[in-house]
Design a protein around this motif. Structure first.
Motif, mmCIF file in Angstrom:
data_model
loop_
_atom_site.group_PDB
_atom_site.id
_atom_site.type_symbol
_atom_site.label_atom_id
_atom_site.label_comp_id
_atom_site.label_asym_id
_atom_site.label_seq_id
_atom_site.Cartn_x
_atom_site.Cartn_y
_atom_site.Cartn_z
ATOM 1 N N LYS A 131 0.824 -1.213 0.000
ATOM 2 C CA LYS A 131 0.000 0.000 0.000
ATOM 3 C C LYS A 131 0.855 1.259 0.000
ATOM 4 O O LYS A 131 0.490 2.250 -0.617
ATOM 5 C CB LYS A 131 -0.948 0.015 1.204
ATOM 6 C CG LYS A 131 -1.861 -1.194 1.262
ATOM 7 C CD LYS A 131 -2.668 -1.319 -0.006
ATOM 8 C CE LYS A 131 -3.515 -2.571 -0.013
ATOM 9 N NZ LYS A 131 -4.015 -2.905 -1.319
ATOM 10 N N SER A 132 1.966 1.242 0.734
ATOM 11 C CA SER A 132 2.869 2.395 0.748
ATOM 12 C C SER A 132 4.226 1.978 1.303
ATOM 13 O O SER A 132 4.378 0.918 1.899
ATOM 14 C CB SER A 132 2.293 3.555 1.571
ATOM 15 O OG SER A 132 2.307 3.247 2.946
ATOM 16 N N LEU A 133 5.186 2.861 1.096
ATOM 17 C CA LEU A 133 6.555 2.660 1.566
ATOM 18 C C LEU A 133 7.038 3.970 2.163
ATOM 19 O O LEU A 133 6.912 5.028 1.539
ATOM 20 C CB LEU A 133 7.466 2.259 0.396
ATOM 21 C CG LEU A 133 8.946 2.076 0.708
ATOM 22 C CD1 LEU A 133 9.167 0.879 1.622
ATOM 23 C CD2 LEU A 133 9.741 1.931 -0.574
ATOM 24 N N SER A 134 7.545 3.907 3.390
ATOM 25 C CA SER A 134 8.167 5.080 4.004
ATOM 26 C C SER A 134 9.604 4.697 4.339
ATOM 27 O O SER A 134 10.011 3.550 4.135
ATOM 28 C CB SER A 134 7.418 5.500 5.277
ATOM 29 O OG SER A 134 7.629 4.559 6.313
ATOM 30 N N GLU A 135 10.359 5.625 4.860
ATOM 31 C CA GLU A 135 11.736 5.307 5.217
ATOM 32 C C GLU A 135 11.807 4.399 6.437
ATOM 33 O O GLU A 135 12.858 3.871 6.752
ATOM 34 C CB GLU A 135 12.540 6.587 5.418
ATOM 35 C CG GLU A 135 12.739 7.307 4.100
ATOM 36 C CD GLU A 135 13.740 8.437 4.184
ATOM 37 O OE1 GLU A 135 14.466 8.546 5.179
ATOM 38 O OE2 GLU A 135 13.797 9.212 3.222
#
Length: 81
Positions: free
Chosen positions: A46-50
């Motif tokens: 769904k998403s990628l963050s650091e």
């Protein structure tokens, strides 16, 4: 065309079980030692963050995974699929 996959080293995670009556997210944190190699279906991401890779999970839940790889490396892997 078949479903794409990427292989990552995933560690501790947080399961989101939804929201309570005050609209606060209900979370379950799971801490593990180290990282394990896992294959993830790209269409689950769904998403990628650091800090986290967010994927869907069973029964309408979401899971926030800690990962060992570099953020830019994962972005590149996703772009190549």
């Amino acid at each position: 065309m078949g479903m794409g996959f990427i292989e990552l080293h995933l560690g501790s995670f947080i399961i989101s079980h939804g929201y309570n009556e005050k609209n606060e997210e209900i979370e379950e944190s799971v801490t593990v030692s180290g990282f394990a190699k896992k294959t993830i279906a790209i269409d689950r991401i769904k998403s990628l963050s650091e800090q986290y890779l967010l994927t869907d999970y069973g029964h309408g839940r979401w899971i926030y995974w800690e990962y060992a790889e570099d953020y830019e490396t994962i972005c590149k892997m996703l772009q190549e699929k």
